[in-house]
Design a protein around this motif. Sequence first.
Motif, PDB file in Angstrom:
ATOM      1  N   MET A   1       0.848  -1.204   0.000  1.00 41.05           N
ATOM      2  CA  MET A   1       0.000   0.000   0.000  1.00 41.05           C
ATOM      3  C   MET A   1       0.881   1.250   0.000  1.00 41.05           C
ATOM      4  N   GLN A   2       0.838   1.986  -1.104  1.00 40.54           N
ATOM      5  CA  GLN A   2       1.623   3.210  -1.232  1.00 40.54           C
ATOM      6  C   GLN A   2       0.925   4.336  -0.467  1.00 40.54           C
ATOM      7  N   ALA A   3       1.640   5.003   0.433  1.00 46.91           N
ATOM      8  CA  ALA A   3       1.028   6.101   1.184  1.00 46.91           C
ATOM      9  C   ALA A   3       1.063   7.387   0.363  1.00 46.91           C
ATOM     10  N   THR A   4      -0.050   8.127   0.363  1.00 44.67           N
ATOM     11  CA  THR A   4      -0.102   9.431  -0.297  1.00 44.67           C
ATOM     12  C   THR A   4       0.006  10.512   0.773  1.00 44.67           C
ATOM     13  N   ILE A   5       0.744  11.574   0.459  1.00 43.36           N
ATOM     14  CA  ILE A   5       0.801  12.738   1.353  1.00 43.36           C
ATOM     15  C   ILE A   5      -0.053  13.836   0.735  1.00 43.36           C
ATOM     16  N   LEU A  21      -6.651   3.669   8.399  1.00 44.69           N
ATOM     17  CA  LEU A  21      -5.815   4.559   9.209  1.00 44.69           C
ATOM     18  C   LEU A  21      -5.423   5.796   8.411  1.00 44.69           C
ATOM     19  N   VAL A  22      -5.326   6.930   9.093  1.00 48.17           N
ATOM     20  CA  VAL A  22      -4.829   8.158   8.474  1.00 48.17           C
ATOM     21  C   VAL A  22      -3.823   8.793   9.428  1.00 48.17           C
ATOM     22  N   SER A 147       7.134  15.577  11.181  1.00 46.36           N
ATOM     23  CA  SER A 147       6.776  16.070   9.845  1.00 46.36           C
ATOM     24  C   SER A 147       6.129  14.925   9.068  1.00 46.36           C
ATOM     25  N   ALA A 148       5.406  15.289   7.987  1.00 42.46           N
ATOM     26  CA  ALA A 148       4.751  14.267   7.153  1.00 42.46           C
ATOM     27  C   ALA A 148       5.796  13.327   6.546  1.00 42.46           C
ATOM     28  N   GLN A 149       6.943  13.886   6.188  1.00 39.71           N
ATOM     29  CA  GLN A 149       8.004  13.067   5.582  1.00 39.71           C
ATOM     30  C   GLN A 149       8.512  12.009   6.585  1.00 39.71           C
ATOM     31  N   HIS A 150       8.657  12.394   7.854  1.00 46.99           N
ATOM     32  CA  HIS A 150       9.064  11.417   8.880  1.00 46.99           C
ATOM     33  C   HIS A 150       8.103  10.219   8.899  1.00 46.99           C
ATOM     34  N   VAL A 151       6.802  10.526   8.812  1.00 45.54           N
ATOM     35  CA  VAL A 151       5.803   9.456   8.839  1.00 45.54           C
ATOM     36  C   VAL A 151       5.974   8.564   7.611  1.00 45.54           C
ATOM     37  N   TYR A 152       6.108   9.227   6.454  1.00 43.21           N
ATOM     38  CA  TYR A 152       6.243   8.489   5.196  1.00 43.21           C
ATOM     39  C   TYR A 152       7.458   7.564   5.242  1.00 43.21           C
ATOM     40  N   ASP A 153       8.569   8.082   5.740  1.00 46.37           N
ATOM     41  CA  ASP A 153       9.814   7.302   5.768  1.00 46.37           C
ATOM     42  C   ASP A 153       9.641   5.985   6.513  1.00 46.37           C
ATOM     43  N   GLN A 154       8.761   5.958   7.501  1.00 48.74           N
ATOM     44  CA  GLN A 154       8.652   4.742   8.309  1.00 48.74           C
ATOM     45  C   GLN A 154       7.384   3.933   8.106  1.00 48.74           C
ATOM     46  N   LEU A 155       6.312   4.595   7.680  1.00 49.29           N
ATOM     47  CA  LEU A 155       5.046   3.850   7.592  1.00 49.29           C
ATOM     48  C   LEU A 155       4.527   3.678   6.162  1.00 49.29           C
ATOM     49  N   ASN A 156       5.266   4.187   5.168  1.00 49.68           N
ATOM     50  CA  ASN A 156       4.854   3.928   3.791  1.00 49.68           C
ATOM     51  C   ASN A 156       4.777   2.415   3.578  1.00 49.68           C
ATOM     52  N   GLY A 157       3.696   1.983   2.940  1.00 51.76           N
ATOM     53  CA  GLY A 157       3.493   0.544   2.763  1.00 51.76           C
ATOM     54  C   GLY A 157       2.488  -0.007   3.761  1.00 51.76           C
ATOM     55  N   LYS A 158       2.281   0.738   4.853  1.00 51.64           N
ATOM     56  CA  LYS A 158       1.374   0.241   5.899  1.00 51.64           C
ATOM     57  C   LYS A 158       0.105   1.065   6.043  1.00 51.64           C
ATOM     58  N   ILE A 159       0.112   2.296   5.512  1.00 49.96           N
ATOM     59  CA  ILE A 159      -1.065   3.172   5.660  1.00 49.96           C
ATOM     60  C   ILE A 159      -1.358   3.867   4.328  1.00 49.96           C
ATOM     61  N   PRO A 160      -2.641   4.223   4.073  1.00 51.58           N
ATOM     62  CA  PRO A 160      -2.967   4.813   2.775  1.00 51.58           C
ATOM     63  C   PRO A 160      -2.719   6.315   2.670  1.00 51.58           C
ATOM     64  N   TYR A 161      -2.834   7.059   3.784  1.00 52.28           N
ATOM     65  CA  TYR A 161      -2.857   8.527   3.640  1.00 52.28           C
ATOM     66  C   TYR A 161      -2.203   9.232   4.821  1.00 52.28           C
ATOM     67  N   ILE A 162      -1.454  10.290   4.477  1.00 53.14           N
ATOM     68  CA  ILE A 162      -0.804  11.135   5.492  1.00 53.14           C
ATOM     69  C   ILE A 162      -1.232  12.566   5.231  1.00 53.14           C
ATOM     70  N   ILE A 163      -1.879  13.197   6.196  1.00 52.64           N
ATOM     71  CA  ILE A 163      -2.244  14.612   6.042  1.00 52.64           C
ATOM     72  C   ILE A 163      -1.009  15.452   6.374  1.00 52.64           C
ATOM     73  N   ASP A 164      -0.633  16.325   5.438  1.00 50.25           N
ATOM     74  CA  ASP A 164       0.553  17.157   5.652  1.00 50.25           C
ATOM     75  C   ASP A 164       0.145  18.472   6.303  1.00 50.25           C
ATOM     76  N   GLY A 165       0.518  18.636   7.561  1.00 51.89           N
ATOM     77  CA  GLY A 165       0.202  19.880   8.263  1.00 51.89           C
ATOM     78  C   GLY A 165       1.459  20.641   8.627  1.00 51.89           C
ATOM     79  N   GLY A 166       2.547  20.378   7.909  1.00 54.12           N
ATOM     80  CA  GLY A 166       3.797  21.093   8.197  1.00 54.12           C
ATOM     81  C   GLY A 166       4.530  20.506   9.393  1.00 54.12           C
TER      82      GLY A 166
END
Length: 316
Positions: A1-5, A21-22, A147-166
Amino acid sequence: MQATIGSDILYAKQLLIAGELVAIPTETVYGLAANALDAESVANIFIAKDRPHFDPLIVHVKSVEAINDYVIDIPQWAEKLAAEFMPGPLTLVLKKKDCIPDIVTSGFATVGIRIPKHPLIHELLAKLDFPLAAPSANPFGYISPTSAQHVYDQLNGKIPYIIDGGVCSVGIESTIVGEVDEKPVILRLGGTAPEDIWKIIGKCEVRTNSSSNPINPGSLEHHYAPKHKLVFGEMNFSGYDVNEIGIISFQKEYADIPKEQQYILSPSADLREAAQKIFSAMRSLDGMDIKIIFAEHFPDVGLGRAINDRLKRASA
Ligand code: AMP
Ligand code: MG
């Protein structure tokens, strides 16, 4: 599952309604959110984080009034703290109503409740008819994401979406206050300084350090940990080459260490600024080709207490 930011609040709402999960920005750290009233959705959080089930989740609600929907009773000390610090980096542990599933609270009769202070999450909660259970959006035990990038770096593949709030404005988790023998006790140091809490409800105990403490199940000694070894409080570099050393300091630059390996968190001695930067400094150093991180002991006042708490756990 590719996570989108992204920043599509309606899409995030659809995912949450569907039990997905978001990742959400808050002022403290990024959270990994699910419908707090649905046990199956919440179970996904524990899987994605590899979080043990004995560690309860904090429930994020939209307003002080909404707290009443999920707790049986709000003692006077909690009412005062809510009026003063909510929304903000404060979690209250109160007796839960039956609508909160046991998986959220690890079977405890109490629930941790917080009102996050971030415009996007405020907007999201306003559109939902359920609160959000959300621990930090990182694998269990690792450094919290700011940061959203921190989340992506570790949870990409496990969650569908990351809301970027800076980048998170507080940068460190909430302070948790609960009740022991009918008296308020600070159970975790965090983004609201104990001194500020004491001004409102009088001095209360800080009881944060025991992993076997049944009322504070998540306060494990070893937590917030980078992969490199971290030494806390002793800036004695002997035995290491300067290229092997990373530094986390409050104000001071260390003359012999390469500049890019040093994170000086606040040259102007502002503990809020230092708290905001601490996790991302740990993370950046952890990504470098060094052997060891040396972190200073920060002044034990205000948010310095929470910074020292995190560094101590990271060094355990
Ligand atoms: P976080 O890791 O930021 O999601 O915060 C979760 C932490 O809140 C847990 O590790 C506990 O220390 C604390 N917590 C949450 N709910 C409760 C509860 N019902 N009783 C005691 N502590 C709680
Ligand atoms: Mg956490």
